[in-house]
Design an enzyme around this catalytic site. Structure first.
Site, PDB file in Angstrom:
ATOM      1  N   ALA A 286      41.180  38.569  36.994  1.00  0.00           N
ATOM      2  CA  ALA A 286      41.452  38.139  37.472  1.00  0.00           C
ATOM      3  C   ALA A 286      41.626  38.327  39.546  1.00  0.00           C
ATOM      4  O   ALA A 286      41.747  39.408  39.753  1.00  0.00           O
ATOM      5  CB  ALA A 286      43.238  37.528  37.790  1.00  0.00           C
ATOM      6  N   PHE A 287      41.461  37.082  40.235  1.00  0.00           N
ATOM      7  CA  PHE A 287      41.078  37.057  41.396  1.00  0.00           C
ATOM      8  C   PHE A 287      42.275  38.064  42.375  1.00  0.00           C
ATOM      9  O   PHE A 287      42.229  38.126  43.271  1.00  0.00           O
ATOM     10  CB  PHE A 287      40.752  36.435  42.607  1.00  0.00           C
ATOM     11  CG  PHE A 287      41.785  34.945  42.458  1.00  0.00           C
ATOM     12  CD1 PHE A 287      42.354  35.914  43.819  1.00  0.00           C
ATOM     13  CD2 PHE A 287      42.131  34.186  41.997  1.00  0.00           C
ATOM     14  CE1 PHE A 287      43.775  34.988  44.196  1.00  0.00           C
ATOM     15  CE2 PHE A 287      43.276  33.791  41.962  1.00  0.00           C
ATOM     16  CZ  PHE A 287      43.880  34.252  43.978  1.00  0.00           C
ATOM     17  N   LYS A 288      43.044  38.177  41.804  1.00  0.00           N
ATOM     18  CA  LYS A 288      44.001  39.385  42.680  1.00  0.00           C
ATOM     19  C   LYS A 288      44.193  40.189  42.537  1.00  0.00           C
ATOM     20  O   LYS A 288      44.456  41.371  43.638  1.00  0.00           O
ATOM     21  CB  LYS A 288      45.297  38.644  41.714  1.00  0.00           C
ATOM     22  CG  LYS A 288      46.133  37.311  41.886  1.00  0.00           C
ATOM     23  CD  LYS A 288      47.438  36.577  41.619  1.00  0.00           C
ATOM     24  CE  LYS A 288      47.529  35.754  41.282  1.00  0.00           C
ATOM     25  NZ  LYS A 288      46.980  34.908  40.979  1.00  0.00           N
ATOM     26  N   ASP A 289      43.135  40.652  42.197  1.00  0.00           N
ATOM     27  CA  ASP A 289      42.473  42.165  41.741  1.00  0.00           C
ATOM     28  C   ASP A 289      42.173  42.705  43.486  1.00  0.00           C
ATOM     29  O   ASP A 289      42.413  43.654  44.176  1.00  0.00           O
ATOM     30  CB  ASP A 289      41.618  42.569  41.209  1.00  0.00           C
ATOM     31  CG  ASP A 289      42.580  42.975  40.065  1.00  0.00           C
ATOM     32  OD1 ASP A 289      43.637  43.395  39.428  1.00  0.00           O
ATOM     33  OD2 ASP A 289      41.914  43.317  38.583  1.00  0.00           O
TER      34      ASP A 289
END
Ligand SMILES: *Cc1c(COP(=O)(O)O)cnc(C)c1O
Length: 462
Positions: A110-113
């Site tokens: 997910a983009f949170k990485d």
């Protein structure tokens, strides 16, 4: 660069201070005192940079002298080295001048990485320099937890404790957290819901006397400024690929806590030619009601197929409201204090400002599944449900076919199988690095929804 609180209290803070703090002591959020301006010539010079080199350029002025440039370069390069796509954030076509910005090639899909890989390493650098150890404590309803654990597990200076609601996250999400190895990594499954987890975390932050004197709690939740900062980069990356600075680009952003779209808003203010900024919401639509109808009021929380956007009130929206109120901390504080007691609206003039900046839409679960099926049929691409909300919102509010419309693809579809099944499609395989996720050993403790149990667990394990 210095940072001030949206509520107007305290002295301006440095990047390092803001990194180690979550909320400002007056309850506000930190914002930079000013933004660097990137002109067209500078943008043109950045056109052919790799993702990592571009990230260094975009981020450096915000970090200032908090760390040497060579160290910043090392941290950013290491953070993105484990992404499983050479472009890090590839832009792919959907037809009709529509695109996806694929933000799910990191370790937890997910983009949170993008933010948490860097945040973990920034913290490690600062703590190492100060010869300090801290305890990271957070609550997650899914994606943040695994990304935070992955980002922090290598640090010698942190112990990280992540609370999730027992039996209320998907199996993929739980396994992504509970299979992270490292003796500084702890998962607590709380017998309660996400709100219970958040309540415990808040209470622990409010009274940290359970910790030894040389330890403090650090938050890595979505209000952390460094997370927003790292998300600005991919707006520049995608727009430069699609014709900036000569041509403008529009973005549709699946929105929960307003962190990701706020980064796009900052990119626009820094000089990136962005035409439309679309706030894409599911049935939890407070932002859509405010933007389209000047109605800022909380309702009941709905559980949807896009759980990472199941949020009643978007905490980062305060950062935008601060600007909308002309950076008048008093007006903002008054507005935030009245919220919750009554439905709110802003003046006609302020609302016109909001409408000039954002478009918005709300997409329900049925439509989300329909879009997943349609896009699969038309293009062969499988969207995750959050991304599907973004794609549909873009279709609803798009003004011009001539402007490229980029939807942020915020997660890999394998993470959210329920929606894929409901759309009548086969579940996709997990990427190679997670292929054996269901065989890996899990490690977590189940605890009652009780502050004292959580704090004594932390005390026993640091
Ligand atoms: C966190 C998350 C969002 C919402 O992002 P915000 O920054 O909170 O608006 C959207 N999609 C996915 C997959 C997420 O994990």
């Amino acid at each position: 660069m210095k940072y001030i609180s949206t509520r107007g209290g305290g002295e301006p803070q440095t990047f390092e201070q803001v990194l180690l703090t979550g909320l400002a002591p007056d309850g506000g959020l930190y914002v930079p005192t000013e933004l660097p301006h990137i002109d067209a010539k500078q943008l043109a010079d950045w056109k052919n940079l790799s993702y990592v080199d571009l990230a260094v350029e975009v981020v450096a002025p915000f970090v200032g002298d908090a760390l040497p440039r060579s160290e910043l370069e090392r941290i950013i390069a290491e953070s993105y080295a484990e992404f499983d796509h050479p472009e890090i954030a590839p832009v792919t076509e959907l037809g009709d001048n529509k695109f996806l910005l694929e933000l799910y090639h990191g370790p937890t899909l997910a983009f949170k990485d993008f933010a948490l890989q860097v945040l973990g390493r920034l913290l490690d650098h600062v703590l190492n320099k100060n010869d300090q150890r801290v305890v990271i404590l957070g609550a997650t309803s899914g994606d943040t937890g695994s990304a935070a654990l992955e980002g922090c597990r290598h640090s010698d200076h942190v112990d990280i404790f992540i609370l999730h609601p027992h039996q209320r996250v998907s199996e993929v999400q739980r396994r992504q957290m509970t299979t992270v190895t490292g003796d500084n990594v702890f998962n607590l499954a709380v017998e309660g819901n996400f709100d219970d987890c958040q309540r415990i975390v808040k209470a622990a932050f409010a009274d940290q006397s359970f910790l030894p004197a040389d330890r403090q709690l650090v938050a890595v939740n979505s209000i952390n400024w460094a997370r927003i900062l790292m998300q600005i980069v991919y707006y520049f990356y995608a727009a430069l690929k699609l014709g900036a600075p000569e041509k403008a680009v529009s973005f549709s952003v699946p929105t929960g806590n307003f962190g990701d779209i706020y980064a796009g808003y900052l990119a626009k203010h820094m000089g990136l030619p962005i035409d439309q900024l679309v706030v894409a919401t599911n049935e939890n639509d407070i932002l859509h009601r405010f933007i389209s109808n000047n109605d800022y009021s909380a309702t009941q929380l709905s559980k949807t197929y896009s759980p990472s956007m199941d949020i009643l009130v978007s905490s980062n929206f305060e950062r935008y409201l601060f600007d909308m109120f002309g950076r008048d901390a008093k007006q903002l504080t008054d507005f935030m204090q009245r919220f919750g007691k009554e439905g709110l609206s802003v003046s006609e003039e302020q609302w016109q400002q909001v409408q000039a900046m954002f478009d918005s839409a709300s997409v329900n679960d049925d439509k989300t599944c329909q879009v997943i099926a349609e896009v699969r049929q038309a293009t062969g691409k499988l969207l995750d449900p959050h991304t599907a909300v973004g794609v549909e919102s873009a279709r609803i509010v798009r003004r011009s076919q001539d402007v490229p419309m980029v939807t942020l693809a915020t997660a890999h579809p394998a993470k959210f199988g329920d929606a894929i099944t409901a759309a009548g499609l086969d579940l996709p395989e997990l990427p190679a690095h997670l292929a054996d996720l269901f065989e890996r050993d899990e490690r977590y403790a189940v605890v009652a929804s009780d502050l004292a149990q959580v704090t004594s667990y932390i005390k026993a394990h640091i």
